[in-house]
Design an enzyme around this catalytic site. Structure first.
Site: not given
Ligand code: S3P
Length: 427
Positions: A26, A93, A121, A313, A344
């Site tokens: 971010r 992701g 994904r 996580d 997972r």
């Molecule tokens: C994250 C949000 C979560 C988390 C990922 C990091 C983030 O995922 O599992 O490791 O930094 O916003 P989701 O937004 O898919 O819940």
């Protein structure tokens, strides 16, 4: 790479973990959209956060990394330039979903790609709100990477998230930065709020009223010098390791303690952990502290409902804790586990069984009886960083040697993991 883990007599000393992955992504994106030069200290060393930096470089942003300090020469809200190649989010992701939000409103086309795991994904969850804002995005089968983003002006939206996802929330808010008027995101449950905190730090006007976030569009973002706390999700591996190896006492320095992330500590404490927070600090909206953790007997517990989303996580390493606890661990309402870097539920259960630990698969979780003994075995990360690290922790309490295949996956979030684990463990 294969990593051999032997049972440890105890964990001791003090460790400093890399910067928080969520916050690093971010701060990098927002500082690239800010006016002026930002210095981000303790930036995550993980490959994921470096994928974000490389994408930003491809968008014309000047970035220098000196150890864990990253300097970003912001180009202002309208300063990104046409990338000359595909933007590669690697395994991340977060990188793909967040960058897509800021790319959809650009006056140029872009293509976001990822590795094999990321290419499987779900992206429908971001394509849907961005399309409702006016974006044009083509994806494989309509929902998988690569994402081909046309780039055009978008309209602000009032969006209710169908899945609790901080990545999707962030994607919509980043798109909203470029729109006239107010973008509103409504969450089914409160997810990590690093985006809201970071937007405020960089000078955007954001209000949060319970689960409703409102962002004023077209702000002038201003560069900041910020210190990123260490990653609580990385600390989780050491918190569990020191809790289950008898005689351990370990200090984890400067760990992020944002209340939207600290469900992990609440769960561990409620299950019998011995963790003390020392030197609590509150800098730039993100609290942090040193955590002193010692060995203690675990009762086990149930992870379900909102808590399952908050601990998503950490579930792989909590599964290890569950197996050695008094009453075991039940996880429900966690079907999001199936669409992480690996499924997972399957990868945790597969490795548990290889190590002689009994467990039952549920459609949305798992049941792991307590009082079990791990047996050294060959396990596989399946290319998933958190699976590699969770089973390294299991290796510390196993009879015999544990071999982690594809152990290098840990470097996606925590390249220093095995070195720090070796340093803290005594044979
Ligand atoms: C994250 C949000 C979560 C988390 C990922 C990091 C983030 O995922 O599992 O490791 O930094 O916003 P989701 O937004 O898919 O819940």
């Amino acid at each position: 790479m294969e990593k051999i883990i032997r049972s440890a007599a105890r964990l001791s000393g003090a460790v400093t973990l890399p910067g928080d992955k969520s916050i690093s992504h971010r701060y990098a994106i927002l500082s690239s959209l800010a006016e002026g030069t930002s210095r981000l200290a303790n930036y995550s060393s993980g490959a994921d956060c470096h994928s974000t930096l490389n994408c930003l470089r491809d968008l014309g942003v000047g970035i220098e990394a000196d150890g864990s300090t990253v300097t970003v020469h912001g180009k202002g809200l309208d300063g990104w330039t046409v990338p000359s190649r595909d933007l590669d989010a690697g395994n991340s992701g977060s990188a793909m979903r967040m960058l897509a939000g800021a790319l959809a409103p650009q006056p140029f086309a872009s293509r976001l790609v990822g590795d094999e795991s990321l290419s499987g994904r779900p992206m429908g969850r971001i394509i849907e709100p961005l399309t409702a804002m006016g974006a044009t995005i083509r994806a494989r089968d309509g929902r998988f990477p690569p994402l081909e983003i046309e780039g055009k002006p978008l309209q602000a939206i009032d969006y209710t998230l169908p899945v609790a996802s901080a990545q999707v929330k962030t994607c919509v808010l980043l798109a909203g930065l470029f729109c006239e008027g107010e973008t509103v995101v409504r969450e089914p449950i409160r997810t990590r709020d690093h985006t809201e905190v970071a937007l405020t730090q960089f000078g955007a006007y954001v209000t949060v009223n319970k689960r409703v976030i409102t962002l004023e569009g077209r702000p002038m973002l201003l560069a900041r010098d910020l210190l990123i706390p260490s990653d609580l999700s990385s600390a989780a591996f050491f918190l569990v390791a020191a809790s289950i190896v008898p005689g351990s006492s370990l200090l984890l320095r400067g760990v992020g303690l944002n209340p939207t992330r600290s469900a992990l500590l609440d769960f561990l404490l409620s299950a019998g952990a011995s963790i003390r927070i020392v030197n609590f600090e509150h800098t730039a909206g993100e609290p942090s502290g040193d955590l002193q953790v010692s060995y203690s007997a675990f009762q086990g517990g149930v992870i379900e409902g909102d808590v399952a989303a908050a601990l998503i996580d950490e579930i792989p390493v909590l599964a290890i804790l569950g197996a050695v606890s008094e009453h075991g661990l039940v996880v429900r309402d966690a079907k999001e586990l199936r669409v992480k870097e690996t499924d997972r539920i399957k990868t945790v259960l597969d490795n548990l069984r290889r190590m002689g630990v009994e467990a039952e698969e549920l459609p949305d979780g798992m049941k792991i009886p307590g009082k079990q003994q791990f047996r050294g075995a060959r396990v596989d990360s399946f290319g998933d960083h958190r699976i590699a690290m969770a089973f390294a922790v299991a290796g510390l309490v196993s009879d015999g040697e544990t071999v982690i295949e594809n152990a290098e996956a840990a470097s996606v979030s925590f390249p220093e993991f095995y070195d720090l684990l070796d340093q803290a463990s005594s044979a």
